[in-house]
Design a protein around this motif. Structure first.
Motif, short mmCIF file in Angstrom:
data_model
loop_
_atom_site.label_atom_id
_atom_site.label_comp_id
_atom_site.label_asym_id
_atom_site.label_seq_id
_atom_site.Cartn_x
_atom_site.Cartn_y
_atom_site.Cartn_z
N TYR A 61 0.83 -1.21 0.00
CA TYR A 61 0.00 0.00 0.00
C TYR A 61 0.87 1.26 0.00
CZ TYR A 61 -4.43 -2.45 0.55
OH TYR A 61 -5.54 -3.24 0.33
N ILE A 62 1.96 1.23 0.72
CA ILE A 62 2.85 2.40 0.72
C ILE A 62 3.45 2.60 -0.67
CG2 ILE A 62 5.03 3.30 1.63
CD1 ILE A 62 4.31 1.86 4.30
N ARG A 63 3.91 1.52 -1.30
CA ARG A 63 4.47 1.64 -2.66
C ARG A 63 3.41 2.11 -3.66
NH1 ARG A 63 7.48 -3.16 -1.05
NH2 ARG A 63 5.84 -4.51 -1.92
N ALA A 64 2.13 1.81 -3.37
CA ALA A 64 1.04 2.24 -4.26
C ALA A 64 0.73 3.73 -4.11
CB ALA A 64 -0.22 1.43 -3.97
N GLY A 65 1.27 4.37 -3.07
CA GLY A 65 1.07 5.81 -2.91
C GLY A 65 0.43 6.23 -1.61
N THR A 84 -10.88 -3.28 -1.78
CA THR A 84 -9.87 -2.42 -2.41
C THR A 84 -8.47 -3.00 -2.16
OG1 THR A 84 -9.77 -0.97 -0.46
CG2 THR A 84 -11.27 -0.35 -2.24
N THR A 85 -7.67 -3.04 -3.19
CA THR A 85 -6.33 -3.60 -3.16
C THR A 85 -5.31 -2.49 -3.43
OG1 THR A 85 -6.31 -4.08 -5.52
CG2 THR A 85 -7.26 -5.77 -4.08
N PRO A 86 -4.01 -2.80 -3.37
CA PRO A 86 -3.02 -1.76 -3.71
C PRO A 86 -3.23 -1.15 -5.10
CG PRO A 86 -1.94 -3.55 -2.58
CD PRO A 86 -3.35 -4.00 -2.80
N ASP A 87 -3.79 -1.92 -6.05
CA ASP A 87 -4.03 -1.34 -7.37
C ASP A 87 -5.07 -0.23 -7.31
OD1 ASP A 87 -3.69 -1.20 -10.19
OD2 ASP A 87 -5.58 -2.28 -10.45
N TYR A 88 -6.08 -0.37 -6.46
CA TYR A 88 -7.09 0.69 -6.29
C TYR A 88 -6.43 1.96 -5.75
CZ TYR A 88 -11.10 -2.46 -6.95
OH TYR A 88 -12.03 -3.31 -7.48
N ILE A 89 -5.57 1.80 -4.76
CA ILE A 89 -4.91 2.96 -4.16
C ILE A 89 -3.96 3.60 -5.17
CG2 ILE A 89 -3.48 3.75 -2.25
CD1 ILE A 89 -6.37 2.73 -1.55
N ARG A 90 -3.27 2.78 -5.96
CA ARG A 90 -2.33 3.30 -6.96
C ARG A 90 -3.06 4.15 -7.99
NH1 ARG A 90 -0.63 -1.12 -8.15
NH2 ARG A 90 1.19 -1.14 -6.78
N GLN A 91 -4.18 3.63 -8.50
CA GLN A 91 -4.92 4.39 -9.52
C GLN A 91 -5.54 5.65 -8.91
OE1 GLN A 91 -7.06 2.67 -12.65
NE2 GLN A 91 -6.34 0.56 -12.29
N MET A 92 -6.04 5.55 -7.68
CA MET A 92 -6.63 6.71 -7.02
C MET A 92 -5.57 7.78 -6.77
SD MET A 92 -8.68 6.88 -3.39
CE MET A 92 -7.21 6.60 -2.40
N ALA A 93 -4.42 7.40 -6.29
CA ALA A 93 -3.36 8.37 -5.96
C ALA A 93 -2.84 9.08 -7.20
CB ALA A 93 -2.22 7.66 -5.24
#
Length: 609
Positions: free
Chosen positions: A52-56, A280-289
């Motif tokens: 999650y941190i790497r995703a933003g 929600t997965t790290p991909d969700y957070i990456r796209q949102m960020a």
């Protein structure tokens, strides 16, 4: 990293996504709470934080949402422990230290929110024990050096308020609260998003408030856009959408791009903290960020405030006839009838026709007394009002309806012009029926009143539903009953209907209650009609005391007319004895014999003027 308040003055925080559903997906341990991973799979939990941190994400939540003793025990951890506090503290400590380890090795500044979720209340703990466990959690995080504590997925502020006060008294921790809503904007305890924002906004111990779980991003946006977000720091962490159930697992659709689109719309409302919940997965957070609208500086649009400004003026409040009579100091008369156990309405309609000609203010309709099926009192009441133009007060029992059905019942009552209800816990299902008949009890009578109070404020403000409660004057500990009455009054109860009274001692207890509690009380009168009826009431109905001298007035040889005559005489005498104590009379009609009640009222009509 800088102080979170300073950071939020110019920046938006990107929070992480789901831990539980992602842990289940990644580690394939179906049904096991992720918090167990703190103890037996710490490297997996740390890696999820790192993803999650790497995703933003620049705010992660500790994996401690369900680190309470009840949940850990049910998951098989610490169930035999003689020191539940040590079990909880160990899971909290490991969870916090794993998150701190991830942040310390990620190479950039990231905030940590110590996560506290709701403690299940289906165990054996009372409210004080639950509050003590919340304080233990807060104390543990304070000792671990937490800067932020998040109360996540709550349905009200009942425990949050005292624990937030405790936190502020012992630290400078930033306190965040997040509530779980349904798509209509209500929590499972019946509180609306608007009321929660107002309550949290007025609490100086709460620094940020928001919503998570329960709904997807589209519904979250629709709810937030109608609100005045005010000056509080606002959090939004919806689910990825709505799950399907496959092989007993909740499976969420992969829609990270759509989720990010909706979160960008939410950010445009001026929301300060954006994250994700279930699915929600790290991909969700990456796209949102990565969305430009989310990375911009926060400019709160106050769309909800504009909406409030253009609302039409509230309609003039409608006066409730029953309350008007009670407030004028006149004796009110309410008569209870039992809905039919079959489809035949003829007898109850005839009874109402008789009572209409007397000094009766309202008909009240029982809700399957003794746990036996009868026609729905709300539907029967609607028919009576429509066909006979006579006001009704259906009982609504907590026994048979879940939260959705309760809300629907209140709405149904309202659209059918029913404006009075009696809210009761409800007689339990008989023991012999329990293998095939389930009780619901999502509410007790107090929490159901609170639910209706919120609906009155949100939907029915101009012409609210007026509701009362039952008064068990025969309870051995009368102080406990008074305490419950006060809670019901706080929850909006306007009057109380007592169980049947049969003696001066009963009336004295009501007088004592009246001396302690400022409310309207209608004294219960149930005329006995035969020797058999008197014995049944004396020996088989818990909480009702029929004195021997009352039973002695009946004999097995009496015919129907003689038995009714004694019942009428006793009821009339009770009316006279309690006239200076009660605010009205609540007649329970044995076997729907309305003619008896008519004779009693005619005999004592002078009292009712």
């Amino acid at each position: 990293m800088s102080n979170i308040k300073d950071f939020l003055k110019r920046n938006r925080l990107i929070m992480d996504g789901a831990m539980g559903t992602y842990y289940s997906q990644k580690f394939a341990r179906r049904g096991e709470p992720s918090e167990i991973g703190n103890l037996d799979a710490p490297d997996v939990i740390k890696e999820i934080h790192m993803e999650y941190i790497r995703a933003g994400a620049n705010l992660i939540r500790t994996n401690t949402f369900a680190a309470n003793y009840e949940t850990l025990k049910r998951a098989g951890y610490g169930g035999e422990s003689h020191n539940p506090s040590a079990v909880v503290k160990r899971c909290l400590t490991w969870g916090f230290n794993i998150a701190r380890g991830a942040v310390n090795t990620c190479g950039r500044p990231v905030f940590i929110a110590a996560d506290i979720g709701p403690i299940p209340e289906y165990g054996q703990k009372d409210e004080q024990e639950i509050l003590d466990e919340y304080r233990l959690m807060a104390k543990t995080f304070i000792e671990l050096g937490a800067d932020i504590i998040l109360f996540e997925t709550f349905s009200d502020l009942k425990y949050i308020v005292p624990v937030a006060q405790y936190i502020k008294e012992h630290s400078k921790i930033f306190v965040m609260t997040s509530f779980c809503l349904n798509k209509f904007g209500y929590t499972k305890s019946g509180m609306s998003a608007k009321k929660l924002l107002e309550a949290a906004g007025n609490d100086m111990n709460i620094d940020a408030v928001g919503f998570n779980c329960g709904i997807g991003a589209a519904h979250m946006y629709q709810i937030l856009r109608r609100l005045n977000l005010g000056d509080k720091i606002i959090l939004a962490a919806p689910n990825s959408g709505y799950p399907d159930t496959i092989r007993d697992r909740s499976v969420y659709q992969e829609n990270a791009g759509y989720f990010a689109d909706k979160m960008e719309e939410i950010s445009g409302l001026g929301v300060n903290i954006l994250g994700g919940c279930c699915g929600t997965t790290p991909d969700y957070i990456r796209q949102m960020a990565g969305r430009a609208g989310i990375s911009r500086e926060i400019l709160r649009s106050h769309k909800g405030e504009q909406k409030i400004q253009i609302q039409a003026p509230a309609a003039e409040t409608v006066e409730n006839p029953l309350m008007k009579r009670l407030d004028q100091g006149k004796k009110a008369v309410v008569v209870e009838l039992d809905p039919p156990h079959n489809g035949d309405m003829e007898k109850i309609l005839q009874a109402v026709e008789l009572l209409k000609g007397e000094r009766v203010d309202m008909i009240t309709l029982s809700d399957s007394p003794m746990g036996k099926m009868r026609a729905d009192p709300m539907m029967v009441g609607a028919k009576i009002q429509k066909e006979l133009d006579f006001p009704v007060m259906p009982h609504i029992s907590c026994r048979d309806r879940n939260q959705i059905a309760m809300g629907g019942a209140f709405l149904g009552a309202y659209v059918n012009d029913i404006r009075n209800l009696l809210i009761v816990t409800g007689d339990p299902v008989p023991a012999g029926d329990r293998p095939v008949v389930s009780s619901v009890y999502d509410f007790n009578s107090i929490t159901l009143m609170e639910y209706l109070k919120h609906m009155n404020e949100e939907y029915f403000a101009a012409d609210p539903i007026v509701y009362g409660g039952a008064l068990n004057y025969g309870r051995p500990n009368l102080e406990k009953e008074i305490e419950r009455m006060e809670k019901k009054i706080e929850a909006g109860a306007s009057y109380f209907l007592t169980q049947p009274l049969y003696s001066e001692a009963d009336i004295d207890r009501i007088a004592y209650i009246k001396s302690r509690v400022k409310t309207k009380i209608l004294g219960g009168i149930m005329p006995l009609v035969s020797y058999r009826n008197a014995l049944f009431m004396k020996n088989e109905i818990y909480g009702i005391h029929v004195p021997d001298e009352v039973v002695a007035r009946y004999s097995p040889e009496m015919n129907r007319e003689e038995g009714e005559a004694v019942g009428i005489e006793c009821a009339a005498r009770l009316m006279e004895q309690m006239k200076d104590v009660v605010d009205g009379y609540y007649f329970m009609v044995p076997f729907n014999r309305a003619a008896m009640i008519c004779r009693i009222i005619e005999r004592e009509e002078g009292i009712l003027c």
